[in-house]
Enzyme design. Sequence first.
Site, PDB file in Angstrom:
ATOM      1  N   ASP A   1      37.958  32.496  -8.916  1.00 46.91           N
ATOM      2  CA  ASP A   1      36.657  32.481  -9.590  1.00 46.91           C
ATOM      3  C   ASP A   1      36.730  31.410 -10.680  1.00 46.91           C
ATOM      4  O   ASP A   1      37.812  31.010 -11.099  1.00 46.91           O
ATOM      5  CB  ASP A   1      36.279  33.844 -10.173  1.00 46.91           C
ATOM      6  CG  ASP A   1      34.751  34.001 -10.259  1.00 46.91           C
ATOM      7  OD1 ASP A   1      34.146  34.637  -9.370  1.00 46.91           O
ATOM      8  OD2 ASP A   1      34.157  33.463 -11.219  1.00 46.91           O
TER       9      ASP A   1
ATOM     10  N   ASP B   1      37.108  25.639 -10.265  1.00 47.34           N
ATOM     11  CA  ASP B   1      35.808  25.405  -9.652  1.00 47.34           C
ATOM     12  C   ASP B   1      36.056  25.379  -8.137  1.00 47.34           C
ATOM     13  O   ASP B   1      36.888  24.594  -7.662  1.00 47.34           O
ATOM     14  CB  ASP B   1      35.244  24.066 -10.138  1.00 47.34           C
ATOM     15  CG  ASP B   1      33.827  23.857  -9.648  1.00 47.34           C
ATOM     16  OD1 ASP B   1      33.544  24.199  -8.474  1.00 47.34           O
ATOM     17  OD2 ASP B   1      32.986  23.378 -10.421  1.00 47.34           O
TER      18      ASP B   1
ATOM     19  N   PRO C   1      33.562  40.331  -9.083  1.00 50.94           N
ATOM     20  CA  PRO C   1      34.602  41.206  -9.633  1.00 50.94           C
ATOM     21  C   PRO C   1      35.621  41.728  -8.617  1.00 50.94           C
ATOM     22  O   PRO C   1      36.467  42.538  -8.982  1.00 50.94           O
ATOM     23  CB  PRO C   1      33.795  42.370 -10.208  1.00 50.94           C
ATOM     24  CG  PRO C   1      32.580  42.446  -9.332  1.00 50.94           C
ATOM     25  CD  PRO C   1      32.264  41.021  -8.959  1.00 50.94           C
ATOM     26  N   GLY C   2      35.518  41.319  -7.354  1.00 49.46           N
ATOM     27  CA  GLY C   2      36.582  41.658  -6.415  1.00 49.46           C
ATOM     28  C   GLY C   2      36.244  42.730  -5.398  1.00 49.46           C
ATOM     29  O   GLY C   2      37.139  43.239  -4.723  1.00 49.46           O
TER      30      GLY C   2
ATOM     31  N   ASP D   1      31.132  33.974  -0.973  1.00 47.54           N
ATOM     32  CA  ASP D   1      30.096  34.918  -1.405  1.00 47.54           C
ATOM     33  C   ASP D   1      29.493  34.245  -2.645  1.00 47.54           C
ATOM     34  O   ASP D   1      29.910  34.487  -3.771  1.00 47.54           O
ATOM     35  CB  ASP D   1      30.770  36.258  -1.740  1.00 47.54           C
ATOM     36  CG  ASP D   1      29.764  37.346  -2.037  1.00 47.54           C
ATOM     37  OD1 ASP D   1      28.722  37.397  -1.373  1.00 47.54           O
ATOM     38  OD2 ASP D   1      30.033  38.156  -2.946  1.00 47.54           O
TER      39      ASP D   1
ATOM     40  N   CYS E   1      23.270  37.431  -2.080  1.00 45.30           N
ATOM     41  CA  CYS E   1      22.393  38.599  -2.212  1.00 45.30           C
ATOM     42  C   CYS E   1      21.032  38.110  -2.699  1.00 45.30           C
ATOM     43  O   CYS E   1      20.504  38.596  -3.686  1.00 45.30           O
ATOM     44  CB  CYS E   1      23.004  39.641  -3.137  1.00 45.30           C
ATOM     45  SG  CYS E   1      23.409  39.007  -4.752  1.00 45.30           S
TER      46      CYS E   1
ATOM     47  N   LYS F   1      34.742  42.409  -2.516  1.00 45.49           N
ATOM     48  CA  LYS F   1      35.088  41.959  -1.161  1.00 45.49           C
ATOM     49  C   LYS F   1      36.566  41.563  -1.084  1.00 45.49           C
ATOM     50  O   LYS F   1      37.207  41.758  -0.052  1.00 45.49           O
ATOM     51  CB  LYS F   1      34.174  40.807  -0.748  1.00 45.49           C
ATOM     52  CG  LYS F   1      32.720  41.268  -0.675  1.00 45.49           C
ATOM     53  CD  LYS F   1      31.752  40.170  -0.379  1.00 45.49           C
ATOM     54  CE  LYS F   1      30.327  40.595  -0.653  1.00 45.49           C
ATOM     55  NZ  LYS F   1      29.995  40.690  -2.104  1.00 45.49           N
TER      56      LYS F   1
ATOM     57  N   ALA G   1      35.305  35.128  -6.083  1.00 44.33           N
ATOM     58  CA  ALA G   1      35.791  36.476  -5.780  1.00 44.33           C
ATOM     59  C   ALA G   1      35.441  37.567  -6.782  1.00 44.33           C
ATOM     60  O   ALA G   1      35.516  38.743  -6.458  1.00 44.33           O
ATOM     61  CB  ALA G   1      37.301  36.437  -5.602  1.00 44.33           C
TER      62      ALA G   1
HETATM   63  C1  LIG Z   1      28.150  36.877  -6.006  1.00 43.34           C
HETATM   64  S1  LIG Z   1      29.417  36.726  -7.172  1.00 43.34           S
HETATM   65  C2  LIG Z   1      30.828  37.155  -6.218  1.00 43.34           C
HETATM   66  C3  LIG Z   1      30.990  38.630  -5.951  1.00 43.34           C
HETATM   67  C4  LIG Z   1      32.317  38.949  -5.310  1.00 43.34           C
HETATM   68  N1  LIG Z   1      32.525  38.194  -4.096  1.00 43.34           N
HETATM   69  C5  LIG Z   1      32.469  40.431  -5.017  1.00 43.34           C
HETATM   70  O1  LIG Z   1      32.317  40.816  -3.857  1.00 43.34           O
HETATM   71  O2  LIG Z   1      32.787  41.187  -5.937  1.00 43.34           O
HETATM   72  C6  LIG Z   1      29.601  34.993  -7.321  1.00 43.34           C
HETATM   73  C7  LIG Z   1      30.770  34.558  -8.175  1.00 43.34           C
HETATM   74  O3  LIG Z   1      30.871  33.128  -8.072  1.00 43.34           O
HETATM   75  C8  LIG Z   1      31.439  32.659  -9.261  1.00 43.34           C
HETATM   76  N2  LIG Z   1      31.202  31.207  -9.340  1.00 43.34           N
HETATM   77  C9  LIG Z   1      30.139  30.544  -9.870  1.00 43.34           C
HETATM   78  N3  LIG Z   1      30.314  29.204  -9.744  1.00 43.34           N
HETATM   79  C10 LIG Z   1      31.505  29.027  -9.117  1.00 43.34           C
HETATM   80  C11 LIG Z   1      32.243  27.882  -8.722  1.00 43.34           C
HETATM   81  N4  LIG Z   1      31.774  26.636  -8.932  1.00 43.34           N
HETATM   82  N5  LIG Z   1      33.442  28.061  -8.123  1.00 43.34           N
HETATM   83  C12 LIG Z   1      33.929  29.316  -7.915  1.00 43.34           C
HETATM   84  N6  LIG Z   1      33.269  30.436  -8.260  1.00 43.34           N
HETATM   85  C13 LIG Z   1      32.075  30.294  -8.856  1.00 43.34           C
HETATM   86  C14 LIG Z   1      30.768  33.498 -10.349  1.00 43.34           C
HETATM   87  O4  LIG Z   1      31.544  33.508 -11.530  1.00 43.34           O
HETATM   88  C15 LIG Z   1      30.669  34.874  -9.666  1.00 43.34           C
HETATM   89  O5  LIG Z   1      31.738  35.682 -10.050  1.00 43.34           O
END
Ligand SMILES: C[S@@+](CC[C@H](N)C(=O)[O-])C[C@H]1O[C@@H](n2cnc3c(N)ncnc32)[C@H](O)[C@@H]1O
Length: 300
Positions: free
Chosen positions: A133, A160, A112-113, A177, A230, A115, A110
Amino acid sequence: MLREINPALFERLSKIDRSESFFEFLEKPLRKSLRVNTLKADLDFVLRRLSDVVEDRIPWCEEGVYVKVDDLAKIPEHQLGVVFSQSAVSMIPPLLMEIEPGMAVLDLCASPGAKATQIAQYMENQGCLIANDVKLERVNMLISNIQKCGVLIARVTMMDGRRFAKFENRFDAVLIDAPCSNLGMIRKSYRHARNWKLSTSLSLSKLQKELIMAGYRCLKPGGVLVYSTCTFEPLENEEIVDYLLRNTEATAEGIRLPINAIGGFKEFEGKEYLEDVGKCLRIHPQMNDTEGFFVAKLRK
Ligand SMILES: C[S@@+](CC[C@H](N)C(=O)[O-])C[C@H]1O[C@@H](n2cnc3c(N)ncnc32)[C@H](O)[C@@H]1O
């Protein structure tokens, strides 16, 4: 330019989209965009207040606008959480989740939030939103944005995402995402282009398959799971949706939005994907003058 920065990436991208306009738009600066946070203020009121900076409405998101400002930090509404700086394509996933007030919703990755706060807006601050996250510094950023936007229904977790598999059939809607190679964001920063190697996408692909399986398990039967990235890389997009469709009862649904896009690839580098993977959307920069994006709508 991209050819010089990372020749291997240039070659890879040429297999994904060989059009001249694709590479031309990858080098163009990106238009800035905002989402009005209707948890804090009325949409028309905010649009009137920002009429000097608003350039255009975003056709696929009622609350989204393109703006002409050098520094969004200079807009007081931004400091107050009345508007959220968010790329135009990144507004798409919450629109597909069939969100209603009172639901239980999971945003698995989620921070930086952007969505998560948009989802809370569509939930009208009613129900329960789990915003998760994995990294502490990212979770802190997430909490700060959730507070700034006046979201009252979020429970922030730091796990995780793969560990959510133990919560079976709990959520009405789930967003993944996913962490990805961010190649769609090259217009914002060449950093993503410089660092890319095929091995990065291969290891992300493995993680993304585990995340989508966990997210799917948490979803109630009948619920919607949206998977987005993305990036342009099929190993992180079509490959993941194909994996879910082959290993579960999930079905892919068509996406109708006023946006120019192409369907998910049915074949890439000799690998064939299921017909339904074609229902996903690929949005390349030249199609709407945006970042690159991939999104799938899946139902349990
Ligand atoms: C594309 S960004 C998310 C952007 C967010 N959805 C937004 O709209 O602001 C992907 C996120 O996945 C997190 N991430 C990476 N590995 C992860 C895991 N195993 N479990 C949960 N989150 C994870 C990262 O720290 C990062 O913040």
